[in-house]
Design a protein around this motif. Structure first.
Motif, short mmCIF file in Angstrom:
data_model
loop_
_atom_site.label_atom_id
_atom_site.label_comp_id
_atom_site.label_asym_id
_atom_site.label_seq_id
_atom_site.Cartn_x
_atom_site.Cartn_y
_atom_site.Cartn_z
N ILE A 1 0.84 -1.21 0.00
CA ILE A 1 0.00 0.00 0.00
C ILE A 1 0.87 1.26 0.00
CG2 ILE A 1 -1.69 1.34 1.31
CD1 ILE A 1 -3.05 -1.03 0.27
N LEU A 2 1.86 1.28 0.89
CA LEU A 2 2.72 2.46 1.00
C LEU A 2 3.49 2.70 -0.30
CD1 LEU A 2 4.13 2.01 4.64
CD2 LEU A 2 2.25 3.49 3.88
N SER A 3 3.98 1.63 -0.90
CA SER A 3 4.71 1.75 -2.17
C SER A 3 3.81 2.28 -3.27
CB SER A 3 5.29 0.39 -2.58
OG SER A 3 6.22 -0.07 -1.64
N ALA A 4 2.57 1.76 -3.31
CA ALA A 4 1.61 2.23 -4.30
C ALA A 4 1.28 3.70 -4.10
CB ALA A 4 0.34 1.38 -4.24
N MET A 5 1.15 4.11 -2.86
CA MET A 5 0.88 5.52 -2.54
C MET A 5 2.01 6.41 -3.05
SD MET A 5 -1.90 6.43 -0.77
CE MET A 5 -3.30 5.53 -0.13
N TYR A 6 3.24 5.95 -2.83
CA TYR A 6 4.41 6.72 -3.28
C TYR A 6 4.38 6.89 -4.79
CZ TYR A 6 9.10 7.83 -4.76
OH TYR A 6 10.17 8.42 -5.40
N VAL A 7 4.20 5.77 -5.50
CA VAL A 7 4.18 5.81 -6.97
C VAL A 7 3.08 6.73 -7.48
CG1 VAL A 7 3.73 4.43 -9.05
CG2 VAL A 7 5.25 3.53 -7.26
N CYS A 8 1.91 6.65 -6.85
CA CYS A 8 0.77 7.48 -7.28
C CYS A 8 1.01 8.96 -7.03
CB CYS A 8 -0.50 7.01 -6.60
SG CYS A 8 -1.09 5.42 -7.22
N GLN A 9 1.71 9.28 -5.93
CA GLN A 9 2.04 10.68 -5.66
C GLN A 9 2.94 11.25 -6.76
OE1 GLN A 9 2.44 10.26 -0.94
NE2 GLN A 9 3.16 12.23 -1.66
N ILE A 10 3.89 10.45 -7.21
CA ILE A 10 4.80 10.90 -8.27
C ILE A 10 4.08 10.96 -9.62
CG2 ILE A 10 6.91 10.35 -9.56
CD1 ILE A 10 7.60 11.14 -6.75
N ASN A 11 3.26 9.95 -9.88
CA ASN A 11 2.57 9.83 -11.17
C ASN A 11 1.24 10.57 -11.23
OD1 ASN A 11 4.12 8.51 -13.00
ND2 ASN A 11 3.13 6.54 -12.84
N ARG A 12 0.79 11.03 -10.09
CA ARG A 12 -0.50 11.71 -9.95
C ARG A 12 -1.66 10.82 -10.40
NH1 ARG A 12 1.16 17.86 -11.88
NH2 ARG A 12 2.66 18.20 -10.22
N GLU A 13 -1.60 9.56 -9.96
CA GLU A 13 -2.68 8.62 -10.22
C GLU A 13 -3.53 8.47 -8.96
OE1 GLU A 13 -1.93 4.92 -12.34
OE2 GLU A 13 0.13 5.60 -12.71
N THR A 14 -4.70 7.83 -9.12
CA THR A 14 -5.56 7.55 -7.97
C THR A 14 -5.10 6.25 -7.32
OG1 THR A 14 -7.41 8.59 -9.12
CG2 THR A 14 -7.94 7.22 -7.22
N PRO A 15 -4.69 6.28 -6.04
CA PRO A 15 -4.13 5.08 -5.40
C PRO A 15 -5.02 3.85 -5.44
CG PRO A 15 -3.72 7.01 -4.05
CD PRO A 15 -4.63 7.45 -5.16
N ILE A 16 -6.31 4.00 -5.17
CA ILE A 16 -7.19 2.82 -5.13
C ILE A 16 -7.26 2.15 -6.50
CG2 ILE A 16 -9.60 2.07 -4.86
CD1 ILE A 16 -9.82 3.92 -2.46
N ASP A 17 -7.43 2.94 -7.55
CA ASP A 17 -7.47 2.36 -8.91
C ASP A 17 -6.16 1.67 -9.25
OD1 ASP A 17 -10.02 3.34 -9.21
OD2 ASP A 17 -9.42 5.11 -10.34
N PHE A 18 -5.06 2.29 -8.87
CA PHE A 18 -3.73 1.74 -9.14
C PHE A 18 -3.53 0.40 -8.41
CE2 PHE A 18 0.80 1.30 -8.10
CZ PHE A 18 1.39 1.46 -9.34
N ILE A 19 -3.92 0.35 -7.13
CA ILE A 19 -3.75 -0.87 -6.33
C ILE A 19 -4.66 -1.98 -6.84
CG2 ILE A 19 -3.92 -1.86 -4.00
CD1 ILE A 19 -3.36 1.07 -2.96
N LYS A 20 -5.90 -1.63 -7.20
CA LYS A 20 -6.84 -2.63 -7.74
C LYS A 20 -6.27 -3.27 -9.01
CE LYS A 20 -11.25 -1.54 -8.14
NZ LYS A 20 -12.43 -0.66 -8.36
N LYS A 21 -5.71 -2.43 -9.86
CA LYS A 21 -5.15 -2.91 -11.13
C LYS A 21 -3.92 -3.80 -10.88
CE LYS A 21 -3.15 0.23 -13.64
NZ LYS A 21 -2.97 1.43 -14.48
N LYS A 22 -3.14 -3.43 -9.87
CA LYS A 22 -1.89 -4.15 -9.61
C LYS A 22 -2.10 -5.48 -8.89
CE LYS A 22 2.80 -3.28 -8.02
NZ LYS A 22 3.73 -2.33 -7.38
N CYS A 23 -3.02 -5.52 -7.92
CA CYS A 23 -3.15 -6.74 -7.11
C CYS A 23 -4.48 -7.47 -7.27
CB CYS A 23 -2.93 -6.41 -5.63
SG CYS A 23 -4.29 -5.49 -4.92
N GLY A 24 -5.47 -6.80 -7.88
CA GLY A 24 -6.75 -7.46 -8.09
C GLY A 24 -7.63 -7.54 -6.85
N CYS A 25 -7.26 -6.80 -5.80
CA CYS A 25 -8.06 -6.80 -4.57
C CYS A 25 -9.30 -5.92 -4.74
CB CYS A 25 -7.23 -6.28 -3.40
SG CYS A 25 -5.87 -7.35 -2.95
N SER A 26 -10.29 -6.19 -3.92
CA SER A 26 -11.51 -5.39 -3.98
C SER A 26 -11.27 -4.02 -3.32
CB SER A 26 -12.65 -6.10 -3.26
OG SER A 26 -12.43 -6.08 -1.86
#
Length: 205
Positions: free
Chosen positions: A8-33
């Motif tokens: 989660i923390l790593s995804a948050m970091y990447v999203c801050q740099i990329n200006r993406e939405t963390p939840i969408d990014f994490i869902k796409k990466k791990c397939g979690c609900s």
């Protein structure tokens, strides 16, 4: 895939740099609900690792991550690159790779790269060991360093940057970062040599 704190923390970091939405990014990466992700984020907010905006890391959360920054032209991905990037990734939690712009690549290699900077970014970004791939800024490499704020800067065996130059540059932007010189098991492997050999083979030499 079960989510852990570092994911989660790593995804948050990447999203801050990329200006993406963390939840969408994490869902796409791990397939979690979304419910599972939100539950994990709630825990991390309680532990003061994520801010209440649910999109950014707190100071404690950011300091808990070890970000490694590596850079290069990466015109043709070869085994030497893979080994070097694996070694860089082993030094921390997140591997950020910065691709040299086309103009910078020409200055470094004295020739135009086979692939554009966008193509080279796409190639490197497709590697599972790379968490984030950025195209560098021209003129001052420390602009990108300051944007990423890594704890470790990894230099490849064939990179011309000297450790002292990197350390002094980091001091100027008030960034404490260690410099690691990486080794390759096959230092003779390079994009230029591959190009030469390919040229010989197609001309029947």
């Amino acid at each position: 895939m079960e989510l852990n704190e570092k994911d989660i923390l790593s995804a948050m970091y990447v999203c801050q740099i990329n200006r993406e939405t963390p939840i969408d990014f994490i869902k796409k990466k791990c397939g979690c609900s979304e419910n599972v992700i939100n539950s994990k984020i709630d825990e991390l907010i309680k532990n003061s690792l994520i801010n209440k905006d649910r999109n950014t890391l707190s100071k404690i959360g950011r300091e808990s991550l070890h970000v490694v920054l590596a850079g290069g032209v990466f015109d043709i991905i070869h085994p030497g690159h893979i080994h070097t990037l694996n070694e860089a990734k082993s030094l921390g939690d997140i591997l950020v790779v910065v691709i040299a712009t086309d103009n910078t690549a020409i200055k470094m290699k004295k020739k135009k790269p086979l692939h554009t900077q966008e193509q080279r970014q796409e190639l490197v970004d497709s590697l599972s060991i790379v968490d984030l791939c950025l195209i560098g800024q021209e003129g001052d490499l420390f602009k990108t360093v300051n944007h990423v704020k890594p704890q470790i800067i990894a230099l490849g065996y064939d990179q011309m940057h000297q450790e002292k130059f990197i350390i002094e540059g980091c001091k100027k932007i008030k960034l404490e970062a260690k410099v690691a010189r990486l080794q390759s098991p096959i230092p003779e492997s390079s994009s230029s040599e591959i190009q030469k050999e390919y040229g010989k083979s197609i001309h029947g030499i």
